[in-house]
Design a protein around this motif. Structure first.
Motif, PDB file in Angstrom:
ATOM      1  N   VAL A 120      32.909  40.114  40.024  1.00 40.87           N
ATOM      2  CA  VAL A 120      32.718  40.872  41.262  1.00 40.87           C
ATOM      3  C   VAL A 120      33.890  41.819  41.502  1.00 40.87           C
ATOM      4  N   LEU A 121      35.102  41.338  41.305  1.00 44.18           N
ATOM      5  CA  LEU A 121      36.272  42.193  41.505  1.00 44.18           C
ATOM      6  C   LEU A 121      36.332  43.294  40.460  1.00 44.18           C
ATOM      7  N   SER A 122      35.915  42.983  39.235  1.00 44.81           N
ATOM      8  CA  SER A 122      35.845  44.012  38.191  1.00 44.81           C
ATOM      9  C   SER A 122      34.845  45.094  38.589  1.00 44.81           C
ATOM     10  N   TYR A 124      36.482  40.844  49.061  1.00 45.07           N
ATOM     11  CA  TYR A 124      35.971  39.767  48.206  1.00 45.07           C
ATOM     12  C   TYR A 124      37.080  38.765  47.861  1.00 45.07           C
ATOM     13  N   LEU A 125      38.306  39.267  47.666  1.00 44.34           N
ATOM     14  CA  LEU A 125      39.408  38.344  47.375  1.00 44.34           C
ATOM     15  C   LEU A 125      39.637  37.396  48.550  1.00 44.34           C
ATOM     16  N   VAL A 168      37.960  49.924  46.812  1.00 40.81           N
ATOM     17  CA  VAL A 168      39.228  49.243  47.042  1.00 40.81           C
ATOM     18  C   VAL A 168      39.103  48.255  48.200  1.00 40.81           C
ATOM     19  N   GLY A 169      38.514  48.714  49.301  1.00 39.76           N
ATOM     20  CA  GLY A 169      38.335  47.836  50.452  1.00 39.76           C
ATOM     21  C   GLY A 169      37.448  46.645  50.116  1.00 39.76           C
ATOM     22  N   GLY A 170      36.426  46.890  49.310  1.00 43.34           N
ATOM     23  CA  GLY A 170      35.545  45.805  48.883  1.00 43.34           C
ATOM     24  C   GLY A 170      36.284  44.772  48.064  1.00 43.34           C
ATOM     25  N   GLU A 175      43.811  36.205  37.122  1.00 46.34           N
ATOM     26  CA  GLU A 175      42.825  37.200  36.706  1.00 46.34           C
ATOM     27  C   GLU A 175      42.289  37.987  37.899  1.00 46.34           C
ATOM     28  N   HIS A 176      42.137  37.310  39.039  1.00 49.50           N
ATOM     29  CA  HIS A 176      41.641  38.001  40.232  1.00 49.50           C
ATOM     30  C   HIS A 176      42.682  38.996  40.749  1.00 49.50           C
ATOM     31  N   TYR A 177      43.926  38.568  40.770  1.00 45.82           N
ATOM     32  CA  TYR A 177      44.983  39.480  41.205  1.00 45.82           C
ATOM     33  C   TYR A 177      45.108  40.665  40.252  1.00 45.82           C
TER      34      TYR A 177
END
Length: 340
Positions: free
Chosen positions: A199-201, A215-216, A209-211, A230-232
Motif C-alpha cells: 500500500v505504501l509503495s 496509511y502509516l 504523500v499525504g496518503g 520497510e514501511h519507513y
C-alpha cells in the motif's frame, strides 16, 4: 523420534537414529530428505532421495519443495520433469512448489503450463489459487491474476489480498492497488505488515504523500501493526521524491530503527533529483559507512558537486575515493568524464 529431531534441525541425532534402524521406512527417508533440505544441504538431501529403495509421491514432493525453498529453481524443474517421466503424478503440494518456482523465475510460460496441470490434476483449493494469483501477479499478467482472485469468491484470505494488491502496486497500477485495499477493508480479512508495504509503495508511485502518512498512521491506530523499517523506507522515498527533503530527514531521525542503505539511498537519489547539495552529503556519508566498498554514493555526490560548481568539494570526494581505495574502473571513468 527421527522426525522430532528433524523438526528441531538436529540432523546429527536424526542420522544416528536413522543409521541404527533395521529397515528404515519411507517416513524416515522422507524425514531425512526434508531435514537436510531445510538446512540448505541439498546435496545430502538428494543423496538420501536417490538411495531410497522406493520413492513415493511424498518423496518427490519433498525434494522438489526443498529445491524451491532453497531457490535452486533449475534443480526443482529438472526433478519435476523426471518425476513426470517416471510416471509419478504430482499432487497439489508438488504443483504449488513448481508454481513458486515459476514465480521466482518470473517465468509466465512455465506458470501457465503448471496452471494447465493444476486444472487437469487437482481441484484447486485456496493455497493453490493463491499460488496462481502470486505467479500471475509477479509475471505482470494482471488479468489472469484477477481471474484467479475473483474465482476464490468469499474464500479469499490475507495471502490472496496481498498477492493481488502487490501485483498491481509493483507493476505501476498504484490507484488500482489502493482501490483493492479499500475493498479489502469491507471483508473480514485483517491486513498484515506485508499488505502495508504494498500500500505504501502504491502511494509512492501515485504521488500520494499525504496518503502515505495516513496509511502509516492507520497501521497502528486501526490495526495495531507496528511499522517496520520497510514501511519507513517506502514513506521516506515517497516524501523525499516529492521534494519534501527536510521532512524526509525528520522522519529518518524519528525512526525507531537505524536507517539502512535503502533509506539513505532513497534520500540521496531524491537529493540528486532536487539538486539539494546540503542534505546529499549526509545521505552519501551514511551510505559510505554502510557500503564502504561501493562507489555509487561517491559518484553521485561527486557529480552533484560538479553540477553545482563546487569544485573543491568535488575534489575532496575524489580524494576520499583514492584514500579508501575505491578504484573501480566504472567509477573513475564516470568521474574523469566530468572534467572534460
Amino acid at each position: 523420534m527421527i522426525n522430532g529431531y528433524v523438526q528441531i534441525l538436529d540432523m546429527e541425532e536424526a542420522l544416528n537414529l536413522f543409521n541404527v534402524m533395521p529397515t528404515p521406512d519411507n517416513m524416515s527417508w522422507n524425514s531425512m530428505i526434508s531435514g537436510y533440505a531445510q538446512m540448505g544441504n541439498l546435496e545430502r538431501a538428494r543423496e538420501y532421495f536417490e538411495m531410497m529403495p522406493q520413492k513415493h509421491l511424498v518423496s518427490w514432493s519433498t525434494m522438489v519443495a526443498g529445491y524451491e525453498k532453497n531457490r535452486d529453481y533449475k534443480g526443482a524443474i529438472e526433478l519435476f520433469k523426471r518425476m513426470q517421466a517416471e510416471g509419478e503424478k504430482p499432487d497439489r503440494h508438488t504443483l504449488s512448489s513448481v508454481l513458486s518456482v515459476s514465480t521466482g523465475l518470473v517465468d509466465l510460460k512455465l506458470g501457465m503450463q503448471i496452471h494447465q496441470l493444476v486444472s487437469k490434476s487437482v481441484i484447486p483449493d485456496v493455497p493453490i489459487e493463491n499460488s496462481l494469483i502470486t505467479m500471475y501477479s509477479r509475471c505482470g499478467a494482471l488479468i489472469e491474476s484477477h481471474v484467479s482472485f475473483d474465482g476464490l469468491k468469499s474464500s479469499k484470505d490475507v495471502i490472496s489480498w496481498n498477492a493481488i494488491i502487490g501485483g498491481y502496486a509493483s507493476h505501476g497500477y498504484a490507484l488500482e492497488a489502493l482501490e483493492l485495499f479499500e475493498s479489502k477493508k469491507k471483508s473480514n480479512v485483517q491486513p498484515t505488515y506485508i499488505t502495508f508495504i504494498y500500500v505504501l509503495s502504491a502511494c509512492t508511485h501515485a504521488g500520494l504523500v499525504g496518503g502515505g502518512w495516513a496509511y502509516l498512521k492507520s497501521m497502528v491506530s486501526e490495526y495495531g501493526i507496528e511499522p517496520r523499517i520497510e514501511h519507513y523506507a517506502s514513506l521516506v522515498d515517497n516524501v523525499a521524491r516529492h521534494g519534501q527533503l527536510e521532512e524526509a530527514m525528520d522522519l529518518i531521525k524519528s525512526m525507531p530503527f537505524e536507517p539502512d542503505k535503502e533509506i539513505w539511498g532513497a534520500l540521496l537519489s531524491a537529493c540528486r533529483l532536487h539538486n539539494n547539495v546540503e542534505l546529499a552529503p549526509v545521505a552519501a556519508e551514511a551510505l559510505m559507512r554502510l557500503e564502504p566498498e561501493s562507489s555509487a554514493a561517491y559518484i553521485l555526490l561527486y557529480n552533484m558537486y560538479v553540477e553545482a560548481g563546487q569544485w573543491e568539494a568535488a575534489a575532496e570526494v575524489r580524494e576520499m575515493m583514492e584514500r579508501n581505495n575505491i578504484r573501480k574502473q566504472a567509477a573513475f571513468s564516470l568521474i574523469d568524464s566530468s572534467y572534460s
